[in-house]
Structures are given as C-alpha cells and as structure tokens.
Write a protein that holds these residues in place. Structure first.
Motif, PDB file in Angstrom:
ATOM      1  N   ILE A 276       0.763  -1.145   0.026  1.00  0.00           N
ATOM      2  CA  ILE A 276       0.037  -0.043   0.084  1.00  0.00           C
ATOM      3  C   ILE A 276       0.946   1.205  -0.061  1.00  0.00           C
TER       4      ILE A 276
ATOM      5  N   TYR B 276      -3.430  -7.460  -0.939  1.00  0.00           N
ATOM      6  CA  TYR B 276      -2.688  -7.975   0.268  1.00  0.00           C
ATOM      7  C   TYR B 276      -1.981  -9.204  -0.078  1.00  0.00           C
TER       8      TYR B 276
ATOM      9  N   TYR C 259      -5.146  -3.210   7.702  1.00  0.00           N
ATOM     10  CA  TYR C 259      -6.223  -2.503   7.336  1.00  0.00           C
ATOM     11  C   TYR C 259      -5.517  -1.263   6.718  1.00  0.00           C
ATOM     12  N   PRO C 260      -5.907  -0.670   5.524  1.00  0.00           N
ATOM     13  CA  PRO C 260      -5.129   0.395   4.842  1.00  0.00           C
ATOM     14  C   PRO C 260      -5.071   1.510   5.742  1.00  0.00           C
TER      15      PRO C 260
ATOM     16  N   LEU D 204      -4.017   1.516   8.704  1.00  0.00           N
ATOM     17  CA  LEU D 204      -3.068   1.387   9.801  1.00  0.00           C
ATOM     18  C   LEU D 204      -1.775   0.731   9.417  1.00  0.00           C
TER      19      LEU D 204
ATOM     20  N   LEU E 122      -9.955   7.211   5.989  1.00  0.00           N
ATOM     21  CA  LEU E 122     -10.016   6.509   4.476  1.00  0.00           C
ATOM     22  C   LEU E 122     -11.281   7.355   3.839  1.00  0.00           C
ATOM     23  N   ILE E 123     -10.814   7.908   2.718  1.00  0.00           N
ATOM     24  CA  ILE E 123     -11.932   8.698   2.095  1.00  0.00           C
ATOM     25  C   ILE E 123     -12.429   8.025   0.882  1.00  0.00           C
ATOM     26  N   HIS E 124     -13.840   7.881   0.653  1.00  0.00           N
ATOM     27  CA  HIS E 124     -14.211   7.125  -0.516  1.00  0.00           C
ATOM     28  C   HIS E 124     -14.059   8.211  -1.734  1.00  0.00           C
ATOM     29  N   ASP E 125     -13.475   7.794  -2.826  1.00  0.00           N
ATOM     30  CA  ASP E 125     -13.530   8.564  -3.957  1.00  0.00           C
ATOM     31  C   ASP E 125     -14.382   8.232  -5.073  1.00  0.00           C
TER      32      ASP E 125
ATOM     33  N   ASP F  87     -12.241   4.236  -5.860  1.00  0.00           N
ATOM     34  CA  ASP F  87     -11.211   3.537  -5.021  1.00  0.00           C
ATOM     35  C   ASP F  87     -11.443   4.536  -3.447  1.00  0.00           C
ATOM     36  N   THR F  88     -10.557   4.022  -2.982  1.00  0.00           N
ATOM     37  CA  THR F  88     -10.445   4.638  -1.578  1.00  0.00           C
ATOM     38  C   THR F  88      -9.200   5.289  -1.200  1.00  0.00           C
ATOM     39  N   LEU F  89      -9.199   6.285  -0.794  1.00  0.00           N
ATOM     40  CA  LEU F  89      -8.121   7.041  -0.521  1.00  0.00           C
ATOM     41  C   LEU F  89      -7.745   7.179   0.969  1.00  0.00           C
ATOM     42  N   VAL F  90      -6.198   7.075   1.234  1.00  0.00           N
ATOM     43  CA  VAL F  90      -5.809   6.969   2.642  1.00  0.00           C
ATOM     44  C   VAL F  90      -5.101   8.168   2.718  1.00  0.00           C
ATOM     45  N   ASP F  91      -5.783   8.873   3.996  1.00  0.00           N
ATOM     46  CA  ASP F  91      -4.988  10.139   4.507  1.00  0.00           C
ATOM     47  C   ASP F  91      -4.512   9.756   5.847  1.00  0.00           C
ATOM     48  N   MET F  92      -3.233   9.825   6.205  1.00  0.00           N
ATOM     49  CA  MET F  92      -2.281   9.363   7.289  1.00  0.00           C
ATOM     50  C   MET F  92      -2.320  10.438   8.398  1.00  0.00           C
TER      51      MET F  92
ATOM     52  N   CYS G 159      -3.167  11.483  -1.504  1.00  0.00           N
ATOM     53  CA  CYS G 159      -3.503  10.375  -0.968  1.00  0.00           C
ATOM     54  C   CYS G 159      -2.763   9.064  -1.493  1.00  0.00           C
ATOM     55  N   ILE G 160      -2.981   8.151  -0.699  1.00  0.00           N
ATOM     56  CA  ILE G 160      -2.448   6.686  -1.252  1.00  0.00           C
ATOM     57  C   ILE G 160      -3.850   5.986  -1.608  1.00  0.00           C
TER      58      ILE G 160
ATOM     59  N   VAL H 113      -6.215   2.929  -2.588  1.00  0.00           N
ATOM     60  CA  VAL H 113      -6.217   1.481  -2.453  1.00  0.00           C
ATOM     61  C   VAL H 113      -7.409   0.927  -3.040  1.00  0.00           C
TER      62      VAL H 113
ATOM     63  N   LYS I 248     -11.640   0.006  -3.388  1.00  0.00           N
ATOM     64  CA  LYS I 248     -12.666   0.196  -2.464  1.00  0.00           C
ATOM     65  C   LYS I 248     -12.619  -0.628  -1.173  1.00  0.00           C
TER      66      LYS I 248
END
Lengths: 490, 477, 95
Positions: free
Chosen positions: A327, A343, B84-85, B87, B131-134, B139-144, C87-88, C90, C92
C-alpha cells in the motif's frame, strides 16, 4: 602496496596526513570492486556518484585545514537493511526492490559526521533471515575464500566485501549471529555490540528485541574505532542505552594477565566440526600462554537458546513485516480483484520462501491458544539464559567459544532442511538472547582452507574487556593477516 | 411478550489534545491537507521506531484520577496486529493486559435519578488514519494525518440499561474530559466517539445475552437512536424465535437504521504481544499525587460551590456546571456584573436557545462575557428595559456588537422621564375613553391594552413601571 | 505432525499469504519440525520465572510534546505504488 588492502586505521592516517587524496582511495577501492565484484557479488547497489561528490567535499575541508573526522574519507559499505536517504534500501527482497528511504538511519548520520564515505549497499539474506545469504532475492554472494561456498549470513555481503578488500569496513546487523557467523566464514572481525549500545533507528527491523548493528573490519583495532563512531545514546530509539560515551581504542592492549577466560564445557559438545574444535583448543592455549587464566564454566540453559530464538524472533518478525502490504511502499501485485486480493498477492509474490516460513511460524506462536505455550514460555526461558550468563560472569571476565560449529558450506547444502541451517547459529544465538556484546576474530582454517572464527563474549556494556582479550588473541596469532585469493575450490 | 433487560457497555475513544502525536513530533491539529502532518515514523516506514509522548501519560492519568480509577504503578504497551489500509504498521500500539488505569466509576444523573456506572479501564493507544471514498474512481484514498494521534479508550462496565443512561454517561464523561482539558471533545470532528456493546436478556435471566457492537458513533443523538433501534431489533429477533449473532452493526445515522454485518468465518486473532520498541511506564506515588493536585475543580464540586457561593438553585447550578465552557462563561460574566441569578437566567434562557438553534457551544458564540455583563448592568441600572434587552441580545448574538453600542446606535435608552411619559399617557387615555370606561367597570384587561398603546408610541422604550404608575394615577384622578 | 494443514491454512490467512497445495505440504512439514524442536522448552521448569520484557532495565522513556516540522507530502508518498489527490489509493474498502 595497493591502498585497498590497507586496514581502515592506516588508510585514515594516510588521508589525514595528506599522503593520499581521498579521490585516489575511492578510485582504488572502486577499481578493486570492478575486478572482484563480478566474482563475489557482495553489493546490491554501488553509490559512486554520491561517494565522489562527498570525497570532493571532504578533500576541500581537509585542504582548508578543517577536521574531517576520525573516519575522514574512508570508504565504507552498508548492509542493505540500514536506511540511507535517497539510496535504495532493499533488504534483498523483491518486496523492497524499489524502495528509497526518505531519511537516514542514525548510524549513517554518525558515520557521515565522522567523515566516512558510503560506497555501496551490501547483499544479505532477505530481511536478514538466513545464515548463508542464499535467501537474497537479488544475487548470490560468494565466499571470497572459495567461490563455490556461502559467505555466511545474513550479513554475507558485508563480510565478503571486507574480506575481499572491497571496503575498509562495513556495517551489518546481528539478530542471531548475522554479523559474527559471516565474519567467521570470511575471516574478518565481526562485532555485535551490547543490545542498546547502537541506535536501531533506521535499521529495518527483523526482531526488535534482538537486532543490533555492528561493524565488520579487518582488525580488532578497526572494530574499536568503528564502535567509537557508531555507539551512543539516540533519543529516537527508546531501547538505546543512555550511558556515557567510551573510547574503545583505549582497550587495545596486548595483555590478558589477570583476566579470566570462561570456557563453557557443557555447551561445546559433539555437534562441533573437529577442525573447529582443534582451532578452539589452540585459541585456549594461545590465551593461556599470553597470561590469561582459563576457567571452566557452566551455561546449562544456553542449549535452549535456539528454540527460544526461533519463537521470539519469528513472533516479532511476523509483526514487523506486516507493514509490507503493497500500500504505502514496496511491491504491489499487478493484478488483483479487491483489497484482500491486493494484500495477499503482494505479500505472496513479494516475499521469498524463508521469510514466509518465519512469518508463519511467528504468527503461529502468537496466535490465540498458543501464546502461553510458546511466546511466554520462550521469554521465561530467556530470563533463565540471561541469569545463566550473569552467574557465569561472576567467575570470568570474558567467555570464549567458537563462532560457529562448522565452516562455510557449499551453496544449496541446507536447502532440504531449514532446521539444519538454523543449527548453524547455535553458538551465536545465546548472546542475542542475553543482549550481550560478542566479537568474532579470525582463529584458523579447516582442512579445506576455509576460515574459522573464535568468539569473545563479555558482560553487557563491557565491550572494553572483550576488545582487550580479542586484541591480545589477534596480536598473538597471524590468521587475520591472510587474505583470500578469490577463486573456486580449495 | 416477555420483559427484557438491556445491557449496555460503552467503549469511548477520546483523542488527547496534545500538540504532537503519540510517538513522533508531527502536529495533531485537525483539518490539514491530507498527508501533510506525517513523517516516516507515523506512516510506519521501514526502520522507524516510536518514542512515547510524555503528555499522553499525563493526560491519561488525569482522566483516570477524575473517573476514580486506580492508577497502575507498572504499565506496558502492546501490539495489536491486523491488516487495514488506515493502519500503516499493520499493528496498532495499544495496551492489553496492563493498562494505565483500572477500576473507576462515574456518577450520572438521569432525569433527577442518580446512578453509578463502573469504569473497567482506561488505556492509551494510537488512532488510525482516515479513509476517504473517491466517488470519481470508486477507489479508497488514505489520509495518514490522523495516524498515531493519541487516544485514550475508556471502557465502561456493562452497567448501562437504556439510551438515556448511555447519553447521560457520555455527557458526564465529555464534561469531565473538557474540564481536564485533555480532549477537545468535538464529537462532529470525531475527537470523542464511542462504540456501543449491547445485549438483551429476559428479566430474571442471569447470563448475558449475545452482544452486538456498533462502532464510532459521534453524536449523542446517534448513540440514543442506535440504542433504541438495536434494543428493539434484538427483542424482535428473540420474540420471533431467532438468535442474536455476535456481530458488528453499521449505523446509518441519516436513515436511523442499523445494518448487521455478517461476522466472518475467520475470526479476528489480534496476536497481542508486548511492544519491544517501547519501555514500561512505571509511575511513582509522587507523580500520581502531583497529578491529583493539578486536577481542576470537577463539575460536581463546582455545582456545590455555585449553590453556596452564588445562592443559585440546584437546577441552575447543575446546568451551568455541566460544561466547562458554560461554567467559565458564567463565572467570568458574573465577576463583571455581579448578578448571578440574572447571568444564570440569560445563559439558560435565550442564549441557550439561540446556541441550540445554531448548534454552537457557548465559547463559539460571538457574545463575549464582557458583553453579556454589560447588557445585564444596563438592565440593572434601568437604562434599558428587559424587553428591549431581548432585542439587543439578538443583535449581539448575530453581530457580536457591544450592548452599549447597540443601545446608543438605535436610541434604545429607556425613557424614565416622568414628564415625557405623562404627556403620552394623557394622550392615550384621551384617545381611548371606551377602555377607561371598561377599566372602571372592572375589566383589568383594558389597562393592558392602554399600556400596549403607550409602549407602541414610545417604541417600547418607556419604563414600564413608570407607565403603569402614571396610567393608574391619571385614570383614577 | 504437530502442526496441521488446517493450522497452516489459518496462519497463512492471518499473515495474508496464499499457498499452493505443494507449499501447504512443505510448510506443514517445516513448521511441524521447527515446532517439535521448540517443544523441548516445555521440559524446562519455568515456575515463577518472569518473562523477559526488555533485556535492558529501561522504563519511562518519554519525549517532550513539542511539534517538529512534518515531511513534505511528496516525500511521504514518494514510494507509494498508487496515489491520487494527495492520498494513497487502494481498492475500495468495503465497510
């Protein structure tokens, strides 16, 4: 005399005294690499461009009369699990084949502050899991003493690079013997410091409670110098010890009078190769002749170290390697249906067989219902091992044992049984379990001409005593002066 | 239908209001651009190591002390392993068997009835990313940014029996955390949120029923509605001969419906083990005492003081002290105008109503303490009538303008000059002979009508007491 | 076999690894051998022995709550295989 064959201390002096230019040293070492590397395959990445830039910068400082540090201008190799800002750090894994750290490990900063020049990143077992460097995804490093044999592992690239004069020193990491065993197989000095003496910040974790960075050098003196540079408290590493800095070169005395050397007779048993046994007996005699008292001691729990090690190390590894999930960085599988598939495919394709084996073993021992029987019990046995050593050190200053029960083996010799390969770590693992310092020093050759290492172990943070005994042993033997001819078969 | 008892336990997550994250020096501030409050450590890059923020321990200990917990002299952190994306390390650093605080309780007040809710434990841990739904790509976007923001998890005993109690417990907890200044408790931003564990059992049954878990509820309303919904659902299932599965409920707050998410075959196994990269936390009696002494006045003590010191009714004192912000506002305002009951009436009356309408906290309003105190003083001095004051307050609330300025700008100063008022009263009496006659015939209401006329003419500025006095004088003459 | 095929399947799932049938057989044998070897520890009397938590006697290692500059987002995302809108990215995530 070629520059590359000098010891680190000597080349540093020549640079400081302006007998040689830093660029000449670099030219010499890279041309040595050009000649030897195709046979040995010690490096994953070479960093000529950065190295020459840095050489110029350092030379300018030196010419301006500035101090460039105790390692000023000296080319050094780094195991490829230590993070270097802007330079690929792969852990010899497909998973991190294209990973470029965005920060420097603390040891890299310390080396650079001392004026060292990083010339390349060395090959290793994938994620430091192995004893032969054969699990590397990148290449097979050969033992410079016999190119058909393994250099040991997991820091096989670092050991081979120093052994074949492709670096004046190298950093490795030691979780269960990964510095000392390849040092022994390649006839160089390999030092694993006390857990907590060197910052682990930037060392890509295998087993956090055991990992420790240490140097490979051609002499004990060079090892002391390297230790001076890389040791010290780091507030970025919670487990780094907050103790006063020491000058380890002060321990370089050819004198063991008044020192007691412990010989754990109950631990050195039948499984040992007879040539190694002979070298060990000779080492005992050498130190006795040099004036040390030899004392038999007991380490009745040491034999359980290996089982303990494979539980604790794999448990921690299974957790530490969870982050490689395709990821944020590292390998991501090309085709996947959904997140779960991403994964699984990324990890299945990105990790090699040995890494998977250890991840699964670690997952097993931590999983519900097995924790107490394996992980907790192993940590209890670990306590017994720690106490065992504490008691032993009431009777002696330094413990001496062979570094490995055997010498370097042929490629593929242990492919069928992973457990057999694990047994090669029997003499190195107890030291990691107890967090102690230990150093492997060249101690002879077997009937095939393959090197044998002798290991000196001291109390926690008693590196000085250890170095003094190791130095005396080295000064009273000649094995460290022999260099490999770099060809096949002996 | 049988009678059922509802068993509820809450796991409350509170983001601690430290400056930096739990294991690195990145800022915790909310609302930054995605992935701009990040470093190699909080994004779990290879080779990085955690170092614990000392404030996290301090804040967690304070929360423990304020909820009557025992503070552990020896505590450690553990890894909870799962993928989990959000984490980055694939493990969350949390506390497993040796949390910082154990065995406390909270007293809550539900419609005048007091009840004690047990607190099992409070532990420290790191938050996950967002996690943000695009919608565009699917897709899902990850903001850390939120990764490794420090949290405390406060686990209650299963002592809660209905939605009202759950909400009262949350409100009390929120109030305490605000008083301690360890969490900003902005539920809409997710800095205070709760998981609800709920089961039902027929009254008299000893064993607990199977429970379901609903995660991340971030408003009192959602907690209330979910509990009502889930209670009804579980009872219906049992009444129809069904069984409750141990599963997670996803709560759709907008629709007011919960969806059961089938539990997976492969049950979670978090493989907890002690975090080798962090040292144990060993707290001395001295440290704990220092923390105890540094705690601010807690709401229940403040309430008692308000009753004694300001002579306020218990009801007022309860409401004023429920929130630190309200209490602070009250005390600061009263320090200026010294009329506790008037300040209390304003804060609980019109002000509260307007804040509610706008969904604002008192400290977020444009009305300052100085401003409200000024308004109250103007009434006390007779400069304005209380009726006019309401009008002024509305404007203060909208614009944040000073009460005095509004009065002057709009000429709202109360007319207390008897001569001027008398003239108007005279005119109104003469123009309304019928009303005068009605009054004299015993219809008191006729007075009200005439007062209204007088106020109309003075645009409400006439001092009502003087108007009344003069009106009666003239009619009865 | 001290470790069953079912065990290996379960831990492969927890580890997010796919195994072919061949690998499943091989790992079942390997893990069984290692676990058998590790079982020698069950003969040691560890009654009342404290598990080693840390090899060094460390406690209360804390950091001051002071903000340092974070990294540039470009740096943070530099190694990400797929990114979008800062953002990264992934596949859905199904709640």
């Amino acid at each position: 005399m070629d520059l590359y064959s000098l010891a680190l201390t000597d080349v540093a002096k020549k640079i400081k005294n302006k007998e040689v230019k830093i660029k000449d040293v670099l030219d010499d070492i890279y041309s040595r690499i050009d000649n030897v590397e195709p046979k040995v395959d010690a490096y994953i990445t070479l960093t000529q461009k950065l190295a020459y830039e840095r050489a110029q910068e350092l030379q300018q400082k030196l010419d301006n009369g500035e101090d460039i540090g105790i390692l000023g201008g000296v080319p050094i190799a780094i195991k490829d699990n230590i993070c270097t800002n802007g330079v690929k750090t792969t852990c010899a894994s497909r998973m991190l084949e294209n990973f470029t750290p965005i920060y420097d490990a603390t040891v890299i900063k310390k080396l650079e502050e001392a004026g060292a020049i990083v010339i390349g990143k060395t090959n290793m077992d994938e994620f430091a899991m192995g004893s032969s460097t054969e699990t590397s995804y990148m290449k097979k490093t050969k033992n410079p003493w016999d190119l058909t044999r393994v250099p040991g592992g997991s820091s096989g690239g670092s050991a081979a690079a120093v052994s074949s004069d492709m670096a004046f020193a190298a950093l490795g990491s030691d979780t269960g013997g990964s510095i000392r065993q390849p040092a022994s197989y390649c006839s160089v000095v390999g030092l694993k410091p006390t857990y907590g003496l060197i910052s682990r910040f930037g060392l890509i974790a295998f087993a956090s409670s055991l990992d420790q960075i240490g140097p490979f050098t051609k002499t004990v003196e060079d090892a002391a110098l390297m230790l001076n540079v890389i040791a010290g408290h780091d507030e970025k590493d919670t487990t780094s010890a907050d103790i006063e800095k020491q000058d380890y070169t002060k321990a370089l005395l050819n004198d063991v009078s008044g020192k007691t050397i412990g010989i754990p007779t109950d631990f050195i048993t039948d499984g040992i190769n007879k040539d190694v046994r002979a070298a060990y007996d000779e080492a005992i005699a050498t130190l006795k002749n040099a004036g040390a008292a030899i004392k038999e001691i007991k380490l009745e729990y040491a034999k359980y170290s290996l089982a303990t090690y494979y539980i604790i190390a794999t448990a921690e590894a299974s957790s530490n390697l969870g982050r490689y999930d395709g990821i944020r960085y590292g390998y991501r599988a090309k085709d996947f249906n959904d997140l779960e598939d991403l994964y699984r495919k990324s990890r299945t394709e990105g990790f090699g067989a040995e890494v998977k084996r250890r991840i699964m073993l670690g997952t097993y021992v931590l999983s519900s219902g097995y924790y107490d029987a394996y992980y907790k019990r192993a940590q209890q046995v670990r306590t017994l091992i720690v106490e065992n050593f504490k008691k032993a050190f009431e009777e002696c200053d330094v413990i001496m044992i062979p570094t490995a029960p055997n010498t370097s083996f042929k490629f593929g010799a242990h492919n069928a049984s992973p457990l057999e390969m694990y047994l090669e770590d029997i003499y190195t693992v107890p030291v990691n379990m107890a967090g102690l310092p230990a150093v492997s020093v060249p101690g002879g050759f077997d009937s095939n001409g393959m090197p044998i290492g002798i290991q000196f172990i001291a109390k926690a943070f008693d590196e000085k005593n250890m170095l003094q005994v190791a130095y005396t042993f080295e000064q009273n033997t000649t094995y460290h002066k022999e260099r490999p001819s770099i060809q096949e078969g002996k | 239908m049988k009678d059922y008892e509802v068993i509820i336990g809450l796991e409350v997550h509170a983001e601690l209001s430290t400056n930096t994250k739990i294991y690195c020096n990145c800022s915790t501030s909310f609302g930054a651009d995605p992935n701009t409050h990040c470093c190699p450590i909080c994004t779990g890059m290879p080779g990085t190591l955690p170092v614990l923020n000392e404030k996290v321990v301090e804040y967690a200990v304070k929360a423990g002390l304020a909820t009557n917990c025992e503070i552990s002299r020896f505590s450690k952190q553990d890894r909870k392993n799962y993928f989990y994306p959000d984490l980055p390390k694939a493990y969350q650093i949390s506390q497993y068997d040796l949390p910082l605080c154990l065995g406390g309780h909270l007293d809550i007040n539900v419609n005048g009835n007091k009840k004690t809710i047990g607190i099992t434990r409070i532990h420290i841990e790191e938050d996950a990313g967002k996690l943000i739904h695009d919608a565009y790509t699917g897709d899902t976007l990850v903001d850390m940014n939120r990764c490794a923001v420090p949290l405390i998890e406060i686990v209650s005993e299963p002592d809660i029996r209905n939605a009202d109690e759950a909400v009262a417990y949350m409100q009390t907890l929120k109030s305490i955390l605000e008083y301690l200044e360890v969490c900003d408790c902005k539920m809409q931003e997710g800095s205070l949120r709760c998981d609800v564990n709920l089961s039902v059992r027929p009254v008299g049954q000893k064993e607990f029923g199977t429970r379901t878990e609903t995660k991340n509820l971030n408003s009192f309303r959602a907690i209330h509605n979910l509990i009502e919904f889930e209670t009804k659902r579980q009872i219906e299932v049992l009444e129809n001969g069904g069984v409750i599965h141990q599963e997670t409920i996803r709560w759709d707050d907008a629709k007011g419906i919960g969806y059961a998410m089938r539990s997976k075959e492969d049950a979670q196994d978090y493989r907890y083990f002690p975090e080798p990269d962090l040292a144990p936390i060993v707290l001395s009696d001295e440290y704990i005492n220092d923390m105890k002494n540094s705690l601010p006045e807690m709401p229940h003590l403040k309430k008692e003081r308000y009753i004694k010191e300001f002579g306020l009714p218990e009801y007022d004192a309860e409401i004023l002290t429920a929130s630190k912000y309200t209490a602070n506002f009250f005390e600061k305002t009263n320090a200026i105008c010294n009329n506790p009951k008037a300040v209390s009436n304003w804060i609980m009356g019109d002000f509260a109503k307007m804040l509610n309408e706008k969904e604002l906290e008192i400290n977020e309003s444009k009305v300052t303490e100085e401003n409200l105190a000024c308004l109250i003083s103007l009434i006390d001095k007779g400069t304005i009538s209380s009726k006019i004051a309401k009008q002024i307050f509305e404007e203060m609330f909208e614009t944040g303008e000073n009460a005095k300025d509004i009065v002057e700008k709009k000429g709202l100063v109360q007319i207390s000059d008897e001569g001027a008022i008398k003239e108007i009263v005279q005119r109104v009496v003469e123009a309304n002979p019928q009303s005068v006659a009605d009054y004299k015939a015993g219809k008191d209401r006729a007075i009200g009508f005439m007062v209204g006329q007088i106020m109309k003419e003075t645009k409400g500025k006439a001092n009502p007491q003087i108007v009344n006095k003069l009106l009666l004088e003239i009619i009865n003459k | 076999m001290s470790v069953s095929k079912e065990d290996v399947k379960h831990i492969a799932n927890l580890s997010k690894l796919n195994l072919t049938d061949e690998e499943l057989d091989k790992y079942t044998t390997d893990l069984s051998n290692i676990v058998d070897f590790a079982n020698e520890l069950s003969n040691i009397n560890v009654d009342g022995v404290k598990p080693t938590a840390h090899i060094l006697d460390i406690k209360n290692v804390f950091r001051k709550d002071e903000v340092d500059a974070s990294y540039d987002r470009e740096e943070i995302l530099k190694n990400a295989p797929s990114k979008d809108a800062g953002c990264i990215s992934v596949p859905k995530v199904v709640e």
